[in-house]
Design an enzyme around this catalytic site. Structure first.
Site, mmCIF file in Angstrom:
data_model
loop_
_atom_site.group_PDB
_atom_site.id
_atom_site.type_symbol
_atom_site.label_atom_id
_atom_site.label_comp_id
_atom_site.label_asym_id
_atom_site.label_seq_id
_atom_site.Cartn_x
_atom_site.Cartn_y
_atom_site.Cartn_z
ATOM 1 C CB THR A 77 32.242 27.227 -37.135
ATOM 2 O OG1 THR A 77 31.350 28.322 -37.078
ATOM 3 C CG2 THR A 77 31.609 26.015 -36.476
ATOM 4 C CG ASP A 125 24.993 24.843 -38.787
ATOM 5 O OD1 ASP A 125 25.351 25.995 -38.465
ATOM 6 O OD2 ASP A 125 25.757 24.049 -39.359
HETATM 7 N N1 ASP Z 1 27.596 27.183 -39.057
HETATM 8 C C1 ASP Z 1 27.865 28.393 -38.342
HETATM 9 C C2 ASP Z 1 26.589 29.172 -38.183
HETATM 10 O O1 ASP Z 1 25.838 29.270 -39.127
HETATM 11 C C3 ASP Z 1 28.891 29.259 -39.001
HETATM 12 C C4 ASP Z 1 30.036 28.541 -39.667
HETATM 13 O O2 ASP Z 1 30.214 27.363 -39.516
HETATM 14 O O3 ASP Z 1 30.808 29.195 -40.370
HETATM 15 O O4 ASP Z 1 26.377 29.692 -37.134
#
Ligand code: ASP
Length: 336
Positions: free
Chosen positions: A203, A234
């Protein structure tokens, strides 16, 4: 709290960047007299170990982080806005298959891609987000269009794709986002019925302060490998992964989204700074301790209203970087 909270804080003074780490030296300095631009990025947090990374992959990631920093820095150096800078920065990362955003996004359990993104302008606290888009080439552009061209904050699913199309944004077939690496990850997760944390990191996000002291934040992702169709993390939630308020702070988060939602990480950090007068690093540590207490992991990048910045993460590593008039630097592992 079962995990050790690793703190990487940095405070900038003029052209000098001082880095502090709870396990190493700690240094601080007053805020610069003249506001300067600054850009901070992440490319995901997780178990990112030196021992598991080839020299080639290490170099590739560092070059990609620098390319993203360059895009935003060019804008800030020329006197452009923090908002334009964070968008341009994560756009580069969305187009780079190394990261779990845009091209190179992870697969859902159904073998498709559903992408989430959000952006926030600290000047007005205007915000825009898209969730579960499948055809917008650059979800961050769609998030910004939601903010500027609609009366709403968030669009989801087919309505979000249709909105982006109506705005003249580039649409692609969902297979555009495919990469062999992410396909292999999906097959492994489906076969082993377990998701390693490497199956979601990647991400991306950026926070920035411009020469006028305005701040902004942007975050964009493909989510988690083999996520159920329709799952929203999130990343597109203002207050969970993304927040920005001038004079307070701008935050972009990465990590196990379900925990970041439940804690409301980005808003918690900014509220602690705004209402409790905490420094950004302490506020971020407290929020991540809450995430860890629930069993989650991940990290945040934060920039304060005064240009101070901080990386805080409780995972083994986080792709990250910072640039300012003094230059740019990137890091991957916990111990650098
Ligand atoms: N926060 C992202 C999600 O849960 C994934 C990540 O940041 O690694 O979709």
């Amino acid at each position: 709290m079962t995990m050790t909270l690793i703190r990487f804080a940095a405070i900038a003074l003029g052209g000098l960047i001082l880095t502090a780490c709870a396990t190493a030296a700690s240094e601080s300095a007053p805020a610069p007299e003249t506001p300067e631009w600054r850009l901070v990025i992440h490319g995901g947090a997780g178990v990112i170990l030196r021992s598991q990374m080839t020299a080639e992959a290490d170099a590739e990631y560092r070059a990609a982080l620098h390319a993203a920093l360059d895009a935003g820095s060019d804008i800030l150096r020329a006197g452009g806005s923090a908002l334009d800078a964070v968008e341009a920065t994560v756009l580069v990362m969305e187009d780079d298959p190394l990261f779990n955003a845009g091209k190179g996004a992870v697969f859902t359990a159904a073998g498709t891609h559903e992408l989430d993104a959000s952006i926030m302008d600290g000047r007005s606290r205007d915000a825009g987000a898209v969730a579960g888009v499948t055809r917008v080439k650059n979800p961050i552009r769609a998030a910004r269009a939601v903010m500027e061209q609609s009366e709403h904050v968030m669009f989801a699913g087919t309505g979000a794709d249709a909105f982006a199309e109506a705005q003249g944004l580039e649409l692609v077939d969902n297979t555009y986002f495919n990469t062999d690496r992410r396909r292999e990850a999906l097959e492994r997760v489906l076969e082993q019925r377990t998701r390693s944390d490497a199956d979601r990191h990647g991400t991306v996000g950026a926070v920035a302060i411009d020469r006028d002291g305005n701040i902004a934040a942007a975050t964009t992702t493909g989510g988690m490998t083999a996520k159920a169709a329709g799952r929203i993390g999130d990343t597109p939630l203002i207050g969970a992964a993304t927040y920005a308020e001038n004079g307070v702070c701008a935050v972009s988060a990465t990590g196990h989204g379900e925990y970041f939602i439940r804690v409301g990480v980005a808003k918690t950090i900014c509220d602690r700074v705004k209402f409790a007068g905490e420094d950004i690093t302490t506020a971020a540590e407290v929020a991540l301790a809450e995430v860890a207490a629930l069993g989650g992991d991940g990290g945040v990048i934060v920039i304060g209203g005064d240009g101070a910045y901080s990386f805080v993460f409780n995972s083994e590593g986080m792709y990250r970087g910072v640039s300012s008039p003094a230059g740019a630097s990137v890091a991957i592992y916990r111990d650098e």
